[in-house]
Design a protein around this motif. Structure first.
Motif, short mmCIF file in Angstrom:
data_model
loop_
_atom_site.label_atom_id
_atom_site.label_comp_id
_atom_site.label_asym_id
_atom_site.label_seq_id
_atom_site.Cartn_x
_atom_site.Cartn_y
_atom_site.Cartn_z
N SER A 1 7.51 -3.25 2.60
CA SER A 1 7.02 -2.02 3.42
C SER A 1 5.96 -1.03 2.45
O SER A 1 4.89 -0.58 2.89
CB SER A 1 7.98 -1.33 3.93
N LEU A 2 6.33 -0.93 1.32
CA LEU A 2 5.61 -0.15 0.41
C LEU A 2 4.43 -0.76 -0.04
O LEU A 2 3.45 -0.17 -0.09
CB LEU A 2 6.55 0.24 -0.72
N CYS A 3 4.47 -2.00 -0.15
CA CYS A 3 3.39 -2.81 -0.52
C CYS A 3 2.27 -2.79 0.63
O CYS A 3 1.19 -2.68 0.23
CB CYS A 3 3.69 -4.04 -1.06
N LYS A 4 2.66 -2.82 1.60
CA LYS A 4 1.70 -2.77 2.92
C LYS A 4 1.16 -1.41 3.25
O LYS A 4 -0.06 -1.43 3.53
CB LYS A 4 2.34 -3.06 4.24
N ALA A 5 2.03 -0.38 2.88
CA ALA A 5 1.58 0.88 2.98
C ALA A 5 0.07 1.31 1.73
O ALA A 5 -0.90 1.72 2.00
CB ALA A 5 2.47 2.16 2.38
N TYR A 6 0.43 0.42 0.63
CA TYR A 6 -0.79 0.76 -0.51
C TYR A 6 -1.79 0.09 0.03
O TYR A 6 -3.17 0.14 -0.15
CB TYR A 6 -0.17 0.21 -1.98
N GLN A 7 -1.69 -1.30 0.86
CA GLN A 7 -2.78 -2.09 1.05
C GLN A 7 -3.42 -1.32 2.07
O GLN A 7 -4.74 -1.43 2.36
CB GLN A 7 -1.97 -3.52 1.77
N ARG A 8 -2.84 -0.61 3.01
CA ARG A 8 -3.55 0.07 4.14
C ARG A 8 -4.30 1.08 3.68
O ARG A 8 -5.44 1.58 4.08
CB ARG A 8 -2.59 0.46 4.96
N GLN A 9 -3.93 1.78 2.35
CA GLN A 9 -4.47 2.89 1.91
C GLN A 9 -5.85 2.58 0.88
O GLN A 9 -6.64 3.53 0.91
CB GLN A 9 -3.56 4.01 1.33
N ASP A 10 -5.49 1.43 0.29
CA ASP A 10 -6.68 1.13 -0.40
C ASP A 10 -6.63 -0.50 -0.44
O ASP A 10 -6.13 -1.18 -1.06
CB ASP A 10 -6.26 1.67 -2.07
N PRO A 11 -8.26 -0.70 -0.07
CA PRO A 11 -8.39 -2.27 0.01
C PRO A 11 -8.16 -3.01 -0.93
O PRO A 11 -8.20 -4.34 -1.08
CB PRO A 11 -9.61 -2.33 0.87
N ARG A 12 -8.25 -2.59 -2.38
CA ARG A 12 -8.21 -3.13 -3.49
C ARG A 12 -6.79 -3.51 -3.81
O ARG A 12 -6.48 -4.58 -4.70
CB ARG A 12 -8.40 -2.20 -4.81
N PHE A 13 -5.91 -3.39 -2.97
CA PHE A 13 -4.26 -3.74 -2.95
C PHE A 13 -4.18 -4.84 -1.98
O PHE A 13 -4.30 -4.73 -0.82
CB PHE A 13 -3.29 -2.77 -2.92
N ARG A 14 -3.77 -5.96 -2.39
CA ARG A 14 -3.71 -7.24 -1.62
C ARG A 14 -2.54 -7.70 -1.67
O ARG A 14 -1.69 -8.11 -2.56
CB ARG A 14 -4.61 -8.24 -1.98
N LEU A 15 -1.55 -7.77 -0.52
CA LEU A 15 -0.10 -8.18 -0.22
C LEU A 15 -0.26 -9.78 -0.07
O LEU A 15 -0.60 -9.97 1.11
CB LEU A 15 0.56 -7.58 0.64
N LEU A 16 0.49 -10.55 -0.94
CA LEU A 16 0.64 -11.90 -0.55
C LEU A 16 2.27 -12.07 -0.51
O LEU A 16 3.06 -11.51 -1.12
CB LEU A 16 0.32 -12.87 -1.57
N THR A 17 2.63 -13.02 0.26
CA THR A 17 4.35 -13.12 0.37
C THR A 17 4.67 -14.38 0.17
O THR A 17 3.95 -15.46 0.28
CB THR A 17 4.66 -12.88 1.77
N GLN A 18 5.98 -14.87 -0.25
CA GLN A 18 6.27 -16.04 -0.30
C GLN A 18 7.79 -16.00 -0.48
O GLN A 18 8.59 -14.96 -0.63
CB GLN A 18 6.13 -16.83 -1.69
N ALA A 19 8.62 -17.02 0.04
CA ALA A 19 10.04 -17.14 0.06
C ALA A 19 10.55 -16.90 -1.54
O ALA A 19 9.44 -17.20 -2.29
CB ALA A 19 10.71 -18.30 0.45
N ASN A 20 11.69 -16.42 -1.78
CA ASN A 20 12.20 -16.17 -3.09
C ASN A 20 12.32 -17.62 -3.97
O ASN A 20 12.88 -18.30 -3.80
CB ASN A 20 13.57 -15.52 -3.15
#
Length: 349
Positions: free
Chosen positions: A45-64
């Motif tokens: 959720s915190l990563c998503k918040a930074y991604q929304r505020q600044d397009p230079r932050f990109r969130l990628l996800t994976q299973a552990n």
């Protein structure tokens, strides 16, 4: 542009400081690849918040799958001409990125490495150099020797004061240097050092700077070994086989002495994973037999090694199982006390 790759796993308390330090690093042309490795806290959720505020932050996800798989996903998705790695609970100094990239351009370097600081200790660990130094072609072999042995000799003394030079962080890589390379996901020990060795095989111009390029936070979890006994021994065995393979691929360097020193480190790491109890003596005896060839061949007199490592070396040569067990117990208590103090400091801070 520089791509900054950050594996994220349950790092919610540290992420804001990590991300904000990048914003203060003096480089406007960057992207941050946040690879969420199956976090179960509020990290995503915190990563998503930074991604929304600044397009230079990109969130990628994976299973552990661990940090190596996360870094590999980041490498595959990176769009920058330069690559840097940061751990989610760490930070970079102000203006670090802009200054490092400028130096890479001035020296035409493939790779730049700096020192690091441990904020909890208020202490910096820097290469023992008077100023920036460029290593070219055969001089890079001296760096490889240090990376294999994880110890300095009189011939590579400039690295003695900066042991975590082996990590992927505290560096900026030219993207062309990493084409086709990846972290070995089957390894959970030393995969970062082995990745750096593969990089050094390609590098022609490596710049080392006696400046703090990284702020390495020793969180309570990083001070305790999560794997104990057989699990750690299996992991260490895989790591040592990878080092053997690397040494065999480079007969021209004759890294047998360095490999023996690495084996001594591996022996000590396995000993530290021994849980004091009825089976500890039997396990120590088995480790002593397994690593004895490394211990006997290790040219310890040529290296600057910690006293505990030298003590383990002496005890193994004399097959002193009980004395080794005593040292293991004392070292275990030392780590427990250190972790408790770190937890207390974390709670107060």
């Amino acid at each position: 542009m520089i791509s900054i790759i950050i594996p994220v796993y349950n790092a919610e308390p540290y992420l804001c400081r990590c991300f904000n330090s990048i914003l203060m690093a003096g480089c406007p042309d960057f992207e941050v690849l946040m690879i969420d490795d199956g976090s179960t806290d509020g990290s995503r959720s915190l990563c998503k918040a930074y991604q929304r505020q600044d397009p230079r932050f990109r969130l990628l996800t994976q299973a552990n799958q661990g940090p190596s798989a996360a870094r590999n996903q980041g490498l595959a998705a990176a769009r920058g001409d330069y690559i840097a790695f940061i751990d989610a609970d760490d930070m970079v100094p102000a203006n670090h990125l802009s200054e490092a990239l400028a130096l890479m351009d001035i020296w035409n370097a493939d790779l730049i490495m700096g020192g690091y600081q441990v904020p909890e200790q208020n202490k910096a660990y820097l290469p023992d150099l008077d100023g920036a130094r460029l290593y070219c072609y055969s001089e890079i072999d001296r760096i490889k020797r240090f990376f294999v042995a994880y110890a300095a000799t009189q011939d590579n003394l400039e690295f003695r004061t900066c042991p975590n030079l082996l990590s992927p962080w505290g560096k900026i890589f030219h993207r062309n240097l990493l084409q086709g390379l990846s972290f070995r996901e089957e390894l959970t020990l030393d995969e970062d050092t082995l990745f750096n060795l593969d990089v050094l095989d390609r590098a022609q111009r490596v710049l080392i700077v006696p400046e703090v390029y990284y702020l390495w936070r020793q969180t309570p979890g990083s001070l305790s070994r999560k794997a104990a006994g057989p699990a750690m021994i299996r992991k260490q065995s895989l790591s040592m086989q990878a080092y053997r393979d690397y040494v065999q691929r480079h007969p021209e360097l004759d890294l047998t002495g360095e490999l023996s020193i690495r084996g001594l480190w591996a022996y000590a790491r396995c000993l530290h994973a021994c849980v004091p109890g009825p089976s500890a003596m039997r396990l120590i005896r088995m480790l002593m037999d397994s690593y004895r060839s490394f211990v006997i061949q290790a040219p310890v007199q040529e290296y600057y090694l910690p006293k505990t490592l030298l003590l383990y070396h002496t005890l193994a040569r004399h097959k002193s199982v009980f004395a080794t067990w005593i040292v293991c117990v004392l070292q275990a208590w030392k780590r427990i006390i250190k972790a408790k103090l770190a937890e207390k400091s974390e709670a107060m801070g």
